[in-house]
Design a protein around this motif. Structure first.
Motif, PDB file in Angstrom:
ATOM      1  N   GLN A  60      44.400  45.036 -22.401  1.00  0.00           N
ATOM      2  CA  GLN A  60      42.951  44.800 -22.266  1.00  0.00           C
ATOM      3  C   GLN A  60      42.603  43.743 -21.221  1.00  0.00           C
ATOM      4  O   GLN A  60      41.452  43.328 -21.115  1.00  0.00           O
ATOM      5  N   LEU A  61      43.600  43.284 -20.447  1.00  0.00           N
ATOM      6  CA  LEU A  61      43.342  42.316 -19.377  1.00  0.00           C
ATOM      7  C   LEU A  61      43.130  43.079 -18.077  1.00  0.00           C
ATOM      8  O   LEU A  61      44.000  43.834 -17.643  1.00  0.00           O
ATOM      9  N   GLU A  62      41.982  42.896 -17.447  1.00  0.00           N
ATOM     10  CA  GLU A  62      41.687  43.587 -16.203  1.00  0.00           C
ATOM     11  C   GLU A  62      42.364  42.896 -15.022  1.00  0.00           C
ATOM     12  O   GLU A  62      42.489  41.672 -14.998  1.00  0.00           O
ATOM     13  N   LEU A  63      42.783  43.710 -14.057  1.00  0.00           N
ATOM     14  CA  LEU A  63      43.362  43.170 -12.830  1.00  0.00           C
ATOM     15  C   LEU A  63      42.219  42.944 -11.848  1.00  0.00           C
ATOM     16  O   LEU A  63      41.745  43.857 -11.195  1.00  0.00           O
ATOM     17  N   SER A  64      41.784  41.714 -11.755  1.00  0.00           N
ATOM     18  CA  SER A  64      40.608  41.383 -10.964  1.00  0.00           C
ATOM     19  C   SER A  64      40.998  40.918  -9.574  1.00  0.00           C
ATOM     20  O   SER A  64      42.020  40.247  -9.388  1.00  0.00           O
ATOM     21  N   THR A  65      40.174  41.279  -8.583  1.00  0.00           N
ATOM     22  CA  THR A  65      40.416  40.801  -7.211  1.00  0.00           C
ATOM     23  C   THR A  65      40.327  39.281  -7.143  1.00  0.00           C
ATOM     24  O   THR A  65      40.895  38.665  -6.247  1.00  0.00           O
ATOM     25  N   ASN A  66      39.639  38.678  -8.107  1.00  0.00           N
ATOM     26  CA  ASN A  66      39.575  37.217  -8.153  1.00  0.00           C
ATOM     27  C   ASN A  66      40.923  36.598  -8.500  1.00  0.00           C
ATOM     28  O   ASN A  66      41.152  35.413  -8.238  1.00  0.00           O
ATOM     29  N   ASN A  67      41.793  37.395  -9.111  1.00  0.00           N
ATOM     30  CA  ASN A  67      43.105  36.901  -9.528  1.00  0.00           C
ATOM     31  C   ASN A  67      44.241  37.496  -8.713  1.00  0.00           C
ATOM     32  O   ASN A  67      45.385  37.505  -9.147  1.00  0.00           O
ATOM     33  N   LYS A  68      43.918  37.990  -7.513  1.00  0.00           N
ATOM     34  CA  LYS A  68      44.937  38.613  -6.665  1.00  0.00           C
ATOM     35  C   LYS A  68      45.841  37.546  -6.057  1.00  0.00           C
ATOM     36  O   LYS A  68      45.383  36.479  -5.647  1.00  0.00           O
ATOM     37  N   ILE A  69      47.125  37.833  -6.009  1.00  0.00           N
ATOM     38  CA  ILE A  69      48.076  36.926  -5.364  1.00  0.00           C
ATOM     39  C   ILE A  69      47.899  37.077  -3.856  1.00  0.00           C
ATOM     40  O   ILE A  69      48.039  38.193  -3.326  1.00  0.00           O
ATOM     41  N   PRO A  70      47.579  36.018  -3.125  1.00  0.00           N
ATOM     42  CA  PRO A  70      47.114  36.165  -1.740  1.00  0.00           C
ATOM     43  C   PRO A  70      48.152  36.707  -0.763  1.00  0.00           C
ATOM     44  O   PRO A  70      47.778  37.311   0.240  1.00  0.00           O
ATOM     45  N   TRP A  71      49.437  36.514  -1.040  1.00  0.00           N
ATOM     46  CA  TRP A  71      50.464  37.001  -0.116  1.00  0.00           C
ATOM     47  C   TRP A  71      51.047  38.349  -0.535  1.00  0.00           C
ATOM     48  O   TRP A  71      52.029  38.803   0.031  1.00  0.00           O
ATOM     49  N   SER A  72      50.431  38.988  -1.524  1.00  0.00           N
ATOM     50  CA  SER A  72      50.941  40.259  -2.037  1.00  0.00           C
ATOM     51  C   SER A  72      49.853  41.321  -2.026  1.00  0.00           C
ATOM     52  O   SER A  72      48.718  41.061  -2.417  1.00  0.00           O
ATOM     53  N   SER A  73      50.204  42.534  -1.599  1.00  0.00           N
ATOM     54  CA  SER A  73      49.237  43.632  -1.574  1.00  0.00           C
ATOM     55  C   SER A  73      48.832  44.066  -2.966  1.00  0.00           C
ATOM     56  O   SER A  73      47.672  44.401  -3.215  1.00  0.00           O
ATOM     57  N   ASN A  74      49.792  44.085  -3.894  1.00  0.00           N
ATOM     58  CA  ASN A  74      49.541  44.668  -5.210  1.00  0.00           C
ATOM     59  C   ASN A  74      49.829  43.712  -6.359  1.00  0.00           C
ATOM     60  O   ASN A  74      49.950  44.150  -7.505  1.00  0.00           O
ATOM     61  N   GLY A  75      49.929  42.406  -6.062  1.00  0.00           N
ATOM     62  CA  GLY A  75      50.257  41.429  -7.084  1.00  0.00           C
ATOM     63  C   GLY A  75      49.032  40.726  -7.646  1.00  0.00           C
ATOM     64  O   GLY A  75      48.090  40.415  -6.901  1.00  0.00           O
ATOM     65  N   TYR A  76      49.054  40.458  -8.955  1.00  0.00           N
ATOM     66  CA  TYR A  76      47.916  39.831  -9.634  1.00  0.00           C
ATOM     67  C   TYR A  76      48.403  38.804 -10.654  1.00  0.00           C
ATOM     68  O   TYR A  76      49.427  39.007 -11.319  1.00  0.00           O
ATOM     69  N   TYR A  77      47.636  37.717 -10.761  1.00  0.00           N
ATOM     70  CA  TYR A  77      47.838  36.784 -11.857  1.00  0.00           C
ATOM     71  C   TYR A  77      47.101  37.312 -13.090  1.00  0.00           C
ATOM     72  O   TYR A  77      46.043  37.929 -12.966  1.00  0.00           O
ATOM     73  N   LEU A  78      47.671  37.059 -14.256  1.00  0.00           N
ATOM     74  CA  LEU A  78      46.995  37.374 -15.509  1.00  0.00           C
ATOM     75  C   LEU A  78      46.532  36.075 -16.168  1.00  0.00           C
ATOM     76  O   LEU A  78      47.226  35.056 -16.087  1.00  0.00           O
ATOM     77  N   PRO A  79      45.381  36.089 -16.826  1.00  0.00           N
ATOM     78  CA  PRO A  79      44.865  34.866 -17.447  1.00  0.00           C
ATOM     79  C   PRO A  79      45.704  34.392 -18.623  1.00  0.00           C
ATOM     80  O   PRO A  79      45.614  33.242 -19.031  1.00  0.00           O
ATOM     81  N   GLN A  80      46.503  35.266 -19.187  1.00  0.00           N
ATOM     82  CA  GLN A  80      47.394  34.905 -20.293  1.00  0.00           C
ATOM     83  C   GLN A  80      48.553  35.879 -20.301  1.00  0.00           C
ATOM     84  O   GLN A  80      48.536  36.896 -19.606  1.00  0.00           O
ATOM     85  N   ARG A  81      49.571  35.531 -21.070  1.00  0.00           N
ATOM     86  CA  ARG A  81      50.753  36.389 -21.120  1.00  0.00           C
ATOM     87  C   ARG A  81      50.667  37.335 -22.310  1.00  0.00           C
ATOM     88  O   ARG A  81      50.734  36.897 -23.463  1.00  0.00           O
ATOM     89  N   PRO A  82      50.512  38.628 -22.061  1.00  0.00           N
ATOM     90  CA  PRO A  82      50.481  39.588 -23.169  1.00  0.00           C
ATOM     91  C   PRO A  82      51.889  39.904 -23.653  1.00  0.00           C
ATOM     92  O   PRO A  82      52.876  39.472 -23.062  1.00  0.00           O
ATOM     93  N   ALA A  83      51.980  40.660 -24.714  1.00  0.00           N
ATOM     94  CA  ALA A  83      53.271  41.129 -25.222  1.00  0.00           C
ATOM     95  C   ALA A  83      53.657  42.381 -24.433  1.00  0.00           C
ATOM     96  O   ALA A  83      53.400  43.505 -24.850  1.00  0.00           O
ATOM     97  N   PHE A  84      54.258  42.165 -23.283  1.00  0.00           N
ATOM     98  CA  PHE A  84      54.546  43.276 -22.369  1.00  0.00           C
ATOM     99  C   PHE A  84      55.382  44.372 -23.024  1.00  0.00           C
ATOM    100  O   PHE A  84      55.199  45.555 -22.747  1.00  0.00           O
ATOM    101  N   ILE A  85      56.304  43.970 -23.872  1.00  0.00           N
ATOM    102  CA  ILE A  85      57.225  44.954 -24.447  1.00  0.00           C
ATOM    103  C   ILE A  85      56.486  46.002 -25.278  1.00  0.00           C
ATOM    104  O   ILE A  85      56.963  47.118 -25.465  1.00  0.00           O
ATOM    105  N   PHE A  86      55.275  45.651 -25.755  1.00  0.00           N
ATOM    106  CA  PHE A  86      54.498  46.595 -26.562  1.00  0.00           C
ATOM    107  C   PHE A  86      53.410  47.287 -25.749  1.00  0.00           C
ATOM    108  O   PHE A  86      52.464  47.829 -26.316  1.00  0.00           O
TER     109      PHE A  86
END
Length: 479
Positions: A60-86
């Motif tokens: 439910q965390l959106e990948l926002s252009t405001n959180n884009k990693i500036p040196w990466s085309s497709n990289g994003y910061y997330l505001p929190q760490r979700p349970a990726f395994i699920f």
């Protein structure tokens, strides 16, 4: 957090080092979480990553252009760490959890190399697969990526992540660096994320603090030299070496750059960086070789160092494929059985190794045979499956690949059903279709089931199944 005093003393005078800020950021407990989207499986529509009409979200965390990693085309910061395994999407290869600083490899490649041209790229120390999947996303479809890991158990993880990413132009190998001496002047680009003392990971992996010592730094420096000396002959004249570590120590960074320029005919390559990125440009003491260091109080990421070089001698390789290979081209009958499972016009050649059919780009036939003949290969291209009579028993890799026929019958699962499937549990569904069926979650392929008259067989790989049942995710981010 008690940082090693010897490390702090050794960094005094290093460009950009601020002792108080360094200590403070490590004591803050701050954690940075970042992901990189697989653009081969998702697309950007109206500023949103999506697959079909489903907006791309991670827990439910959106990948926002405001959180884009500036040196990466497709990289994003997330505001929190979700349970990726699920999250079924990570198992589908829709994205990769990667440390933000290491995504700077994109700049190192694109600023030093014409990625529009066919390239042969080696990622030498590739597990768990972050940099390999990044490189594979950047190079052209008619380029080759050899993704290598010397440690067998880590090579298995590398293979799994490569399969999830879905590309056909990748060969996963499990070989010592000296093995690549058999391929003189073969590669256009070599990426070496070298084994190091790990001081750049202290904030993320606190156990690394207890393992750090000046003696270990010196041992890593010697190991890095051996690795570089073994593999440099396989880089062609004019080829690019990208060297990186997750260490702050000059011995493993700038001193290695000076050693390289003392020992080999290589030139240091400067990169263009934006001041707002917070990356510190350095130059080595002797040869003024360019390097780029990431301090976690200057960038939103972990400790990292990277340096690029161009080789000035060696010439180009002459490929002489073996007269006899472990691979044989698939027969006309086998090709006819497999073809309906693949995208129409997919530019791949089908090969057979023992009983397994695999698909590999047609234009890379000579490269494939050369690698198979000289290096131990865990996986080449896309494993399609095995022929049983006149039918195909499809491989899991085919389900996750980017060359699968989109018309294959599929069933869409809700999240809890998808997690049941990923645990390799019995899945209860009402399906009119009988036989092999794709399992999907939000339009992303997750794997296969086989629908029989009285039951449904779950074909998710046994070794990949989710074992956890809680909500906590203790897995480390991948580099």
């Amino acid at each position: 957090m008690q940082l090693p005093q010897q490390l702090l003393d050794s960094l005094t005078g290093v460009a950009g080092f601020d002792k108080e800020a360094f200590i403070q950021v490590h004591e803050s407990g701050e954690q940075v979480t970042s992901v990189r989207v697989n653009a081969a499986k998702a697309s950007m529509v109206n500023g949103e990553w999506s697959k079909g009409q489903i907006p791309f979200k991670i827990d439910q965390l959106e990948l926002s252009t405001n959180n884009k990693i500036p040196w990466s085309s497709n990289g994003y910061y997330l505001p929190q760490r979700p349970a990726f395994i699920f999250d079924p999407l990570i198992h589908a290869g829709a994205y990769y959890v990667q440390e933000a600083s290491s995504m700077f490899v994109e700049q190192a490649l694109t600023q030093t190399t014409d990625i529009s041209q066919p390239l042969r790229v080696l990622d030498l120390c590739a597990a768990p697969g972050g940099k390999s999947t990044l490189l594979q996303s950047l190079i052209s479809a008619d380029s080759l990526l050899v993704s290598n890991e010397v440690i067998k158990s880590r090579a298995a993880i590398l293979e799994e992540n490569s399969i999830k990413w879905g590309g056909a132009n990748v060969i996963v190998t499990n070989a010592d660096p000296t093995t690549f001496e058999r391929l003189p002047n073969f590669f256009d680009v070599i990426m070496i994320d070298a084994p190091c003392s790990g001081s750049g990971l202290f904030r993320r992996e606190r156990e690394a603090i207890g393992e750090w010592s000046e003696q270990n730094v010196d041992l890593c420096y010697q190991r890095q030299q051996r690795i570089l000396a073994a593999v440099l002959p396989s880089l062609k004249e004019g080829g690019v070496l990208i060297y990186s570590t997750c260490s702050y120590s000059k011995e493993e960074d700038e001193h290695i750059a000076d050693w390289l320029m003392d020992t080999f005919s290589v030139d240091s390559l400067p990169l263009v960086i934006e001041a707002s990125w917070g990356i510190v440009e350095t130059q080595s003491d002797k040869h003024r070789a360019y390097g780029y260091r990431f301090f976690p109080y200057k960038v939103k990421g972990e400790g990292f160092f990277i340096s690029c070089f161009r080789k000035q001698d060696g010439g180009r390789s002459v490929i002489k494929p073996p007269r006899k290979s472990l691979l044989q081209k698939a027969s006309k009958n086998e090709t006819g059985i497999v073809q309906p499972w693949l995208q129409a016009g997919a530019p791949v050649q089908l090969w057979k190794q023992k009983e397994e059919i695999l698909a590999f780009p047609q234009q890379l036939e000579k490269e494939l045979l050369t690698i198979v003949d000289n290096v131990y290969v865990r996986r080449a291209g896309i494993a399609i499956g095995k022929i049983a009579g006149n039918d195909l028993v499809p491989d899991h890799a085919l389900a996750l690949s980017t060359i699968i026929n989109p018309a294959i019958v599929a069933v869409t699962l809700k999240k809890e059903e998808a997690l049941q499937y990923l645990r390799r549990e019995e899945v209860s569904l009402s399906i009119g279709h009988k036989g092999w069926t794709l399992v999907q979650f939000e339009h992303y392929n997750v794997g296969w089931i086989k629908v029989l008259p009285n039951r449904i067989n779950n074909y998710y790989p046994q070794g990949w199944r989710i074992l956890k049942r809680g909500t906590a995710d203790s897995a480390n981010e991948n580099s």
